[in-house]
Design a protein around this motif. Sequence first.
Motif: not given
Length: 411
Positions: A239-242, A247-251, A253-255, A258-260
């Motif tokens: 999930r992209d909140y809390y 992976t959550g941070n990447a989701a 900020f739209g990273v 492959w970098l994830t």
Amino acid sequence: MNVLDRTLYPRMDSQRIIPLILWPITVMMIIQRSLILGVNGHRTDDFTPVYDAAFKFLNRLPVYNENYSTVDPHYLYPPSGTLLMSPLAVIDPQTSRWLFIAASVVVLIVCAYLLTRMFGFDHRSWVLPVVLFFFFSTETVAHTLIFTNFNAFVLLGLLAFMMLMLGRHDLWAGVAIGLTLAVKPVLAPLLLLVLLNRQWRILITAVGVPLLLNVVAWPLSNDPMDFVKRTVPYLGETRDYYNSSITGNAAYFGVDGWLTWVLRIAFVAMAAFSLWFLYKYYRRTDELLWLATSSGVLLGTTFLVGSLGQGYYSMMLFPLLMTVFRPGSTMRNWPAWLGVYGAMTFDVFASNEWEPFGRYLEYNKVPLGWSLLMISVFCVLLFRYLDIRQAGENADRGPAADDGARATLGS
């Protein structure tokens, strides 16, 4: 020194001065965190979903029928956890929540005492008020009380597990970690250390306790299969909140994906090396240092590379931080403590003047803190490995080669 000088300038040992300063500050901090911030609560409320689930369980109503598309806190405990939490709903919600906060405060104080004793310090020493002060100054403890969640009891289970494991009380060590696994599987990676230390009997109760509780809870639940069909798949999603994991941070900020993956693989590789080095060189010489550091590496890496890492999980790293008092600790360097600040600070970096930069720091302080802490531990162990390897090569070459190497370095 005459009587006048002794009266005007009474001597006091520094080890008495530290408790003198910290005890009143710490007591007031505990009161403020619990009676004011804890009772006030927050828009993030982890207790209400647990209370509602306990109430539904006692009244044979569906528990696992939430709408997981919302950003509200969800109830994610398995039936075994619901069974253990069910006494909360015997009384009204407000009283239950206040009692839960009070119990959490008591548990955290007990944890500070156990951590102090585990590392060989007397409870009357200056170490206990220092540990308590540190506990209640962190975001992880403050939000555990404000959000009113189960983390304090997980920390208690972690410390009991470690102390019983070190004391070779294997079955009881399994009970301690098994009770936490019955509610939430945060400490599950530590079973790897049980395997590495060949204390197989711990697994009997570590696996048996949650299994038995689920066997008891399953027929008492209205919809236990919905936990398997609905909740378990949700637990595997990012999930992209809390969510302070990579992976959550990447989701958020739209990273790029492959970098994830590169970052996740890199941290797993660093953790693998750290665990190998700790096992090879510390397990037999300082088992407490091995266990505390290895548990920190395992849990910190799991928080980073898993699907969900929340900032208040950081309290599970307290044993790693406590190793600073032991020779050979990986925590005796400033980058590690800068990482601790990022992962555990209660400071807020939201800025009206520099809004984008402040928002970035606020949302990234925990993942950056975990990352720096894990990198610091890895680098300390890597440099020690390189030193050992260099010493071995010099020993193989003999004194003449060693003198030549020193001459080359000197030039």
